[in-house]
Design an enzyme around this catalytic site. Sequence first.
Site, PDB file in Angstrom:
ATOM      1  N   ASP A  30       2.720  -2.977  -3.703  1.00  0.00           N
ATOM      2  CA  ASP A  30       2.354  -1.902  -2.786  1.00  0.00           C
ATOM      3  C   ASP A  30       3.554  -1.012  -2.506  1.00  0.00           C
ATOM      4  O   ASP A  30       4.578  -1.474  -2.004  1.00  0.00           O
ATOM      5  CB  ASP A  30       1.844  -2.485  -1.462  1.00  0.00           C
ATOM      6  CG  ASP A  30       0.466  -3.096  -1.589  1.00  0.00           C
ATOM      7  OD1 ASP A  30      -0.431  -2.428  -2.130  1.00  0.00           O
ATOM      8  OD2 ASP A  30       0.272  -4.248  -1.149  1.00  0.00           O
TER       9      ASP A  30
ATOM     10  N   MET B 297      -9.917  -0.475  -0.568  1.00  0.00           N
ATOM     11  CA  MET B 297      -9.176  -1.152   0.484  1.00  0.00           C
ATOM     12  C   MET B 297     -10.167  -1.802   1.450  1.00  0.00           C
ATOM     13  O   MET B 297     -11.098  -1.152   1.933  1.00  0.00           O
ATOM     14  CB  MET B 297      -8.284  -0.163   1.233  1.00  0.00           C
ATOM     15  CG  MET B 297      -7.129   0.384   0.431  1.00  0.00           C
ATOM     16  SD  MET B 297      -6.015  -0.911  -0.190  1.00  0.00           S
ATOM     17  CE  MET B 297      -5.476  -1.676   1.350  1.00  0.00           C
TER      18      MET B 297
ATOM     19  N   HIS C 103       0.332   0.149  -6.633  1.00  0.00           N
ATOM     20  CA  HIS C 103      -0.566   0.863  -5.719  1.00  0.00           C
ATOM     21  C   HIS C 103       0.263   1.854  -4.913  1.00  0.00           C
ATOM     22  O   HIS C 103       1.051   1.467  -4.051  1.00  0.00           O
ATOM     23  CB  HIS C 103      -1.239  -0.176  -4.813  1.00  0.00           C
ATOM     24  CG  HIS C 103      -2.168   0.401  -3.795  1.00  0.00           C
ATOM     25  ND1 HIS C 103      -2.661  -0.352  -2.755  1.00  0.00           N
ATOM     26  CD2 HIS C 103      -2.689   1.640  -3.639  1.00  0.00           C
ATOM     27  CE1 HIS C 103      -3.441   0.394  -2.008  1.00  0.00           C
ATOM     28  NE2 HIS C 103      -3.474   1.613  -2.513  1.00  0.00           N
TER      29      HIS C 103
ATOM     30  N   MET D 281       0.708   4.151  -2.139  1.00  0.00           N
ATOM     31  CA  MET D 281       0.244   4.595  -0.818  1.00  0.00           C
ATOM     32  C   MET D 281       1.283   5.564  -0.274  1.00  0.00           C
ATOM     33  O   MET D 281       2.028   5.259   0.659  1.00  0.00           O
ATOM     34  CB  MET D 281       0.047   3.391   0.099  1.00  0.00           C
ATOM     35  CG  MET D 281      -1.141   2.539  -0.289  1.00  0.00           C
ATOM     36  SD  MET D 281      -1.368   1.104   0.783  1.00  0.00           S
ATOM     37  CE  MET D 281      -0.345  -0.071  -0.091  1.00  0.00           C
TER      38      MET D 281
ATOM     39  N   HIS E  63       0.526  -7.407  -8.060  1.00  0.00           N
ATOM     40  CA  HIS E  63       0.237  -6.186  -7.303  1.00  0.00           C
ATOM     41  C   HIS E  63       1.460  -5.800  -6.483  1.00  0.00           C
ATOM     42  O   HIS E  63       2.026  -6.622  -5.761  1.00  0.00           O
ATOM     43  CB  HIS E  63      -0.956  -6.440  -6.378  1.00  0.00           C
ATOM     44  CG  HIS E  63      -1.493  -5.215  -5.712  1.00  0.00           C
ATOM     45  ND1 HIS E  63      -2.364  -4.354  -6.335  1.00  0.00           N
ATOM     46  CD2 HIS E  63      -1.286  -4.704  -4.467  1.00  0.00           C
ATOM     47  CE1 HIS E  63      -2.675  -3.372  -5.503  1.00  0.00           C
ATOM     48  NE2 HIS E  63      -2.027  -3.562  -4.365  1.00  0.00           N
TER      49      HIS E  63
ATOM     50  N   SER F 262      -0.267 -10.337  -4.519  1.00  0.00           N
ATOM     51  CA  SER F 262       0.424  -9.170  -3.997  1.00  0.00           C
ATOM     52  C   SER F 262       1.765  -9.576  -3.394  1.00  0.00           C
ATOM     53  O   SER F 262       1.818 -10.366  -2.446  1.00  0.00           O
ATOM     54  CB  SER F 262      -0.427  -8.489  -2.915  1.00  0.00           C
ATOM     55  OG  SER F 262       0.319  -7.478  -2.260  1.00  0.00           O
TER      56      SER F 262
ATOM     57  N   ASP G 249      -8.738  -5.054  -2.185  1.00  0.00           N
ATOM     58  CA  ASP G 249      -7.422  -5.408  -1.653  1.00  0.00           C
ATOM     59  C   ASP G 249      -7.462  -5.486  -0.126  1.00  0.00           C
ATOM     60  O   ASP G 249      -7.741  -4.485   0.533  1.00  0.00           O
ATOM     61  CB  ASP G 249      -6.402  -4.352  -2.090  1.00  0.00           C
ATOM     62  CG  ASP G 249      -4.995  -4.633  -1.588  1.00  0.00           C
ATOM     63  OD1 ASP G 249      -4.766  -5.697  -0.987  1.00  0.00           O
ATOM     64  OD2 ASP G 249      -4.113  -3.777  -1.814  1.00  0.00           O
TER      65      ASP G 249
ATOM     66  N   MET H 229       4.785   1.992  -0.241  1.00  0.00           N
ATOM     67  CA  MET H 229       4.454   2.705   0.999  1.00  0.00           C
ATOM     68  C   MET H 229       5.641   3.567   1.422  1.00  0.00           C
ATOM     69  O   MET H 229       6.787   3.126   1.349  1.00  0.00           O
ATOM     70  CB  MET H 229       4.127   1.706   2.108  1.00  0.00           C
ATOM     71  CG  MET H 229       3.042   0.707   1.767  1.00  0.00           C
ATOM     72  SD  MET H 229       2.726  -0.408   3.155  1.00  0.00           S
ATOM     73  CE  MET H 229       1.691  -1.651   2.377  1.00  0.00           C
TER      74      MET H 229
END
Length: 223
Positions: free
Chosen positions: A32, A134, A63, A65, A30, A5, A172, A34
């Site tokens: 993320d 998660m 991912h 979020m 990965h 990640s 994760d 956000m």
Amino acid sequence: MIIPSILSANFAFIGDSIKRIENGGIEAIHVDIMDGHFVPNLTFGPELIRSIKKLTSVSLDVHLMIDNPHSMLKFFIDYGSDWLSIHVESSPHLNKIINNIKKNNRKAGVALNPATSLSSIDEIIEEVDFVLLMSVNPGFEAQNFINSTLKKITKLKEIVLKKNLKVEIEVDGGIGIDNIEKIIDAGADLLVIGSSIFKSADPLESYIKFKEIEEKKRKLNLR
């Protein structure tokens, strides 16, 4: 599969970080995303996905979020996401979003926060390619693994096997040398690891070590 990640990488040298661990034979990265609303942190946008796609041929596991993921989905698809996971907590029209992802020939996943019950995906699990559990409260790196996640992984694995689904379980958060074997034993297929790789003295060496543990453990479990 071990999936590094980049949330834990040095943002000023993300390209260098990716190139370095590519030498270990990584299959996916990965990322993320956000928005500072759905989770209390702000990270990357779709432009980063486009930039990373130019640097590597490995799959990008993105991912989301974020609130209202449907409003940004087209950008993340068009800019090079290979896998997209959407949080059940942020998406009242989850079925529509999942179908849209799959219509564009991307892998579609649904993500659950630690306190979200598996029952929340009863109506969608047969439509997805993977479920992202998660194992920390999302928003920040370097958190401790929530041990109750092990039971959740095992329960989800039982559901997948009972329904004879081709659904992979991704985990994760807080994965390290001390707990990776327990997580694999519980039924995880995809392991997202950030700090334990990128915050180590040698990220490539750390990735290879995790990969060796994972491969050895899976061979033992297949006997």
